[in-house]
Design an enzyme around this catalytic site. Structure first.
Site, mmCIF file in Angstrom:
data_model
loop_
_atom_site.group_PDB
_atom_site.id
_atom_site.type_symbol
_atom_site.label_atom_id
_atom_site.label_comp_id
_atom_site.label_asym_id
_atom_site.label_seq_id
_atom_site.Cartn_x
_atom_site.Cartn_y
_atom_site.Cartn_z
ATOM 1 N NE ARG A 93 -9.754 8.461 4.174
ATOM 2 C CZ ARG A 93 -10.020 7.701 5.247
ATOM 3 N NH1 ARG A 93 -9.319 6.605 5.473
ATOM 4 N NH2 ARG A 93 -10.975 8.027 6.076
ATOM 5 C CG ASN B 98 -1.934 1.085 1.224
ATOM 6 O OD1 ASN B 98 -1.615 2.240 0.973
ATOM 7 N ND2 ASN B 98 -3.178 0.739 1.505
ATOM 8 C CD GLU C 200 -7.486 -5.824 2.850
ATOM 9 O OE1 GLU C 200 -6.633 -5.291 3.586
ATOM 10 O OE2 GLU C 200 -7.826 -5.358 1.750
ATOM 11 N N GLY D 51 1.396 -1.648 4.306
ATOM 12 C CA GLY D 51 1.817 -0.333 3.848
ATOM 13 C C GLY D 51 2.640 0.433 4.853
ATOM 14 C CG PHE D 52 2.400 2.987 9.083
ATOM 15 C CD1 PHE D 52 2.537 4.328 8.799
ATOM 16 C CD2 PHE D 52 2.863 2.496 10.284
ATOM 17 C CE1 PHE D 52 3.146 5.184 9.718
ATOM 18 C CE2 PHE D 52 3.471 3.332 11.200
ATOM 19 C CZ PHE D 52 3.610 4.684 10.929
ATOM 20 C CG HIS E 241 -8.564 4.190 0.795
ATOM 21 N ND1 HIS E 241 -8.825 4.080 2.144
ATOM 22 C CD2 HIS E 241 -9.744 4.568 0.234
ATOM 23 C CE1 HIS E 241 -10.090 4.364 2.394
ATOM 24 N NE2 HIS E 241 -10.667 4.682 1.243
ATOM 25 C CD GLU F 178 -7.303 -0.565 0.663
ATOM 26 O OE1 GLU F 178 -6.867 -1.639 1.115
ATOM 27 O OE2 GLU F 178 -7.168 0.536 1.252
ATOM 28 C CG ASP G 138 -3.227 4.666 0.548
ATOM 29 O OD1 ASP G 138 -3.209 4.748 -0.696
ATOM 30 O OD2 ASP G 138 -4.134 4.082 1.171
ATOM 31 C CG HIS G 139 1.118 5.440 5.098
ATOM 32 N ND1 HIS G 139 0.385 6.218 5.974
ATOM 33 C CD2 HIS G 139 0.622 4.188 5.209
ATOM 34 C CE1 HIS G 139 -0.501 5.464 6.605
ATOM 35 N NE2 HIS G 139 -0.377 4.233 6.159
ATOM 36 C CG HIS H 107 -5.816 -1.924 9.432
ATOM 37 N ND1 HIS H 107 -5.934 -0.809 8.625
ATOM 38 C CD2 HIS H 107 -5.861 -1.463 10.703
ATOM 39 C CE1 HIS H 107 -6.066 0.266 9.371
ATOM 40 N NE2 HIS H 107 -6.020 -0.104 10.637
ATOM 41 N N GLY H 108 -2.233 -3.158 9.802
ATOM 42 C CA GLY H 108 -1.373 -3.278 10.969
ATOM 43 C C GLY H 108 -0.372 -4.415 10.939
ATOM 44 C CB THR I 169 -5.644 4.558 9.272
ATOM 45 O OG1 THR I 169 -5.555 3.608 8.199
ATOM 46 C CG2 THR I 169 -5.566 3.818 10.590
ATOM 47 C CB THR I 170 -9.603 1.682 7.388
ATOM 48 O OG1 THR I 170 -9.548 2.416 6.165
ATOM 49 C CG2 THR I 170 -10.869 0.859 7.415
ATOM 50 N NE ARG J 58 7.470 21.637 3.528
ATOM 51 C CZ ARG J 58 8.796 21.702 3.695
ATOM 52 N NH1 ARG J 58 9.371 20.940 4.622
ATOM 53 N NH2 ARG J 58 9.524 22.495 2.956
ATOM 54 N NE ARG K 51 -7.930 11.115 5.570
ATOM 55 C CZ ARG K 51 -8.421 10.728 6.751
ATOM 56 N NH1 ARG K 51 -7.719 9.924 7.528
ATOM 57 N NH2 ARG K 51 -9.612 11.152 7.147
ATOM 58 C CG HIS K 52 -3.918 8.865 1.498
ATOM 59 N ND1 HIS K 52 -4.735 8.226 0.601
ATOM 60 C CD2 HIS K 52 -4.259 8.402 2.727
ATOM 61 C CE1 HIS K 52 -5.528 7.401 1.253
ATOM 62 N NE2 HIS K 52 -5.287 7.488 2.542
#
Length: 240
Positions: free
Chosen positions: A41, A3, A148, A211-212, A39, A66, A5-6, A188-189, A96-97, A14, A45-46
């Site tokens: 959204r 992922n 998922e 992702g993160f 994702h 997503e 997104d981050h 997720h996580g 986040t979700t 910035r 936001r990203h």
């Protein structure tokens, strides 16, 4: 599946043109990722709309879009025609979700959205759900082909009994999904520390979305190295 997104979150912090999530996607694939997740959204936001079009052109592996059931998001997804569309809940106030879809309550809306995506030529549609057997059985009834599993409660659980309880829930949920004929994804996580227990304990999982943890690791070792490290961990566990 990585992922990205981050990467876009960092860019947008910035209001710069870099780091470019599309460039990140290319590097992820070159470093061992089988596909890319993003994702779009409602609040943008990203990932931005122009990122979506560029990702569609750039990604050579599997592309997972997503989205919520918002009409605009569904229209964009239908026009993009990714390999996989994953429907997720979305609240503007969340960081986040935070959990899975309530498929039982939203079954008519979700069924209509699944049908719309499939009619657009998106063969694989998944619903993001908590490891609850009733929710998983409801997914089957929407016409979606995959789930998922939300692994966030497991990822956030304290080591010991709490973590074992959550991994048991995931294992049981995966068994139920398999019995329902659904393809099983998870995410997720998940990270470098907890993935091993997850992989040893939960059967039938076809792919995971991470992702993160990878973007955070990349601060110290670089994105390519972080992706390669995770890809080796995942593929070593799943043997593919």
């Amino acid at each position: 599946m990585i992922n990205i997104d981050h990467v876009a979150t960092l860019r947008n912090a910035r209001r710069e043109a870099f780091p470019d999530p599309v460039e990140a996607a290319r590097l992820c694939e070159a470093s061992g990722a089988d596909g890319i997740v993003f994702h779009l959204r409602e609040d943008r936001r990203h990932i931005q709309d122009h990122d979506v079009a560029r990702l569609k052109q750039a990604v050579r592996g599997k592309l997972d879009f997503e989205l919520s059931t918002n009409d605009e998001m569904v229209s964009i997804c239908c026009a993009t025609r990714p390999d996989l569309a994953t429907l997720v809940p979305e609240r503007r106030e969340e960081i986040t979700t935070e959990g899975g879809l309530d498929v039982v309550r939203l079954q008519i809306i979700l069924s209509n959205t699944v049908d719309r995506l499939q009619q657009a030529g998106i063969d694989e549609v998944a619903l993001f759900v908590d490891p609850d057997p009733d929710q998983i059985r409801a997914v089957r009834d929407t016409g979606a082909s995959a789930i998922e599993l939300h692994t966030g409660d497991f990822a956030n659980a304290s080591a010991g009994e709490d973590q074992l309880y959550e991994i048991h829930r995931l294992a049981r949920a995966a068994d139920v999904a398999h019995e329902c004929g659904l393809t099983i994804h998870a995410g997720h996580g998940l990270d470098f520390n907890n993935y091993g227990l997850f992989a040893r304990s939960v059967s039938h999982v076809r792919e995971v979305s991470i992702g993160f943890a990878i973007v955070a690791r990349s601060v110290f070792v670089g994105l390519g190295a972080a992706v390669t490290e995770m890809a080796q961990l995942v593929k070593g566990r799943h043997g593919s």
